[in-house]
Design a protein around this motif. Sequence first.
Motif, PDB file in Angstrom:
ATOM      1  N   GLY A 256      -2.690  33.515  20.243  1.00  0.00           N
ATOM      2  CA  GLY A 256      -4.098  33.115  20.201  1.00  0.00           C
ATOM      3  C   GLY A 256      -4.974  34.288  19.799  1.00  0.00           C
ATOM      4  O   GLY A 256      -5.604  34.279  18.747  1.00  0.00           O
ATOM      5  N   MET A 257      -4.968  35.339  20.621  1.00  0.00           N
ATOM      6  CA  MET A 257      -5.778  36.510  20.277  1.00  0.00           C
ATOM      7  C   MET A 257      -5.223  37.216  19.047  1.00  0.00           C
ATOM      8  O   MET A 257      -5.986  37.730  18.226  1.00  0.00           O
ATOM      9  CB  MET A 257      -5.841  37.485  21.452  1.00  0.00           C
TER      10      MET A 257
ATOM     11  N   LYS B 133      -6.434  35.550  15.873  1.00  0.00           N
ATOM     12  CA  LYS B 133      -7.871  35.784  15.710  1.00  0.00           C
ATOM     13  C   LYS B 133      -8.144  37.218  15.270  1.00  0.00           C
ATOM     14  O   LYS B 133      -8.980  37.475  14.409  1.00  0.00           O
ATOM     15  CB  LYS B 133      -8.598  35.562  17.050  1.00  0.00           C
TER      16      LYS B 133
ATOM     17  N   GLU C 128      -9.909  38.465  11.855  1.00  0.00           N
ATOM     18  CA  GLU C 128     -11.130  39.284  11.878  1.00  0.00           C
ATOM     19  C   GLU C 128     -10.965  40.549  11.044  1.00  0.00           C
ATOM     20  O   GLU C 128     -11.897  40.981  10.364  1.00  0.00           O
ATOM     21  CB  GLU C 128     -11.466  39.675  13.322  1.00  0.00           C
TER      22      GLU C 128
ATOM     23  N   ALA D  35      -4.677  44.876  16.712  1.00  0.00           N
ATOM     24  CA  ALA D  35      -3.997  43.589  16.920  1.00  0.00           C
ATOM     25  C   ALA D  35      -3.033  43.700  18.107  1.00  0.00           C
ATOM     26  O   ALA D  35      -2.267  44.665  18.217  1.00  0.00           O
ATOM     27  CB  ALA D  35      -3.249  43.181  15.658  1.00  0.00           C
TER      28      ALA D  35
END
Lengths: 151, 83
Positions: free
Chosen positions: A55-56, A59, A63, A120
């Motif tokens: 999930g993160m 994202k 980004e 990340a």
Amino acid sequence: MKVSVQTEDFDLDVECAALTHGRKDIGALASFVGLVRDANDGAGIARMTLEHYPGMTEKSLAEIVEQARGRWDVLDATVIHRVGELKPGDNIVLVVVASAHRGDAFAACEFIMDFLKTRAPFWKKEETPEGGRWVDARESDDVAAEKWKGR
Amino acid sequence: MLKILYFAGLREALGQSSEQLALPGGMGTVGQLHAHLAARGGAWEALAKTKNLRIAVNQQMAAMDAPLNDGDEVAFFPPVTGG
């Protein structure tokens, strides 16, 4: 833009062909492929496990690509990061950037890798003859990411 | 309720990858939650000992003074080592 976190291997040629397929405005493709080495910090590496924050992670990668698009003329980009168990010689990470000109492609590709390394949420655990160990973050990676601030 | 996640070496040290916790009264920031968890003692001291501990709230990097709200997802982890 393509971002993928996956256990499966990837193919550089396939990913490059996917970026350029059907378009004539791309003048430059810059790519980076990271692989598993058989030694690190003085120890032999039998295999490693890549953990991430589902999930993160996706994202965060998206980004980072968006930031690169804001700084350079990026026509398209692909970021693939593998997770799970990997052995020396295996591919870990792929970044391909498509631009009109090489300067933007080179810079954006390096920027994405430098930020991926420090932002990340991935973690490597190495299996050495002495047992498993989590890889320590390197100061040199922070320095590499910091250098973009002044540019 | 808060959803709290732990990753990598910290997850192993704590022996768990996640937990649900009712947001205790007076706990308005990440730093207060961190202190509350570390105060459990034993293995939980790893939360205080992890060098350069990183925190994410709702999957965005956050600092110790970041505010907490009911329903937030809070993650604690060591510095990242991908790529």
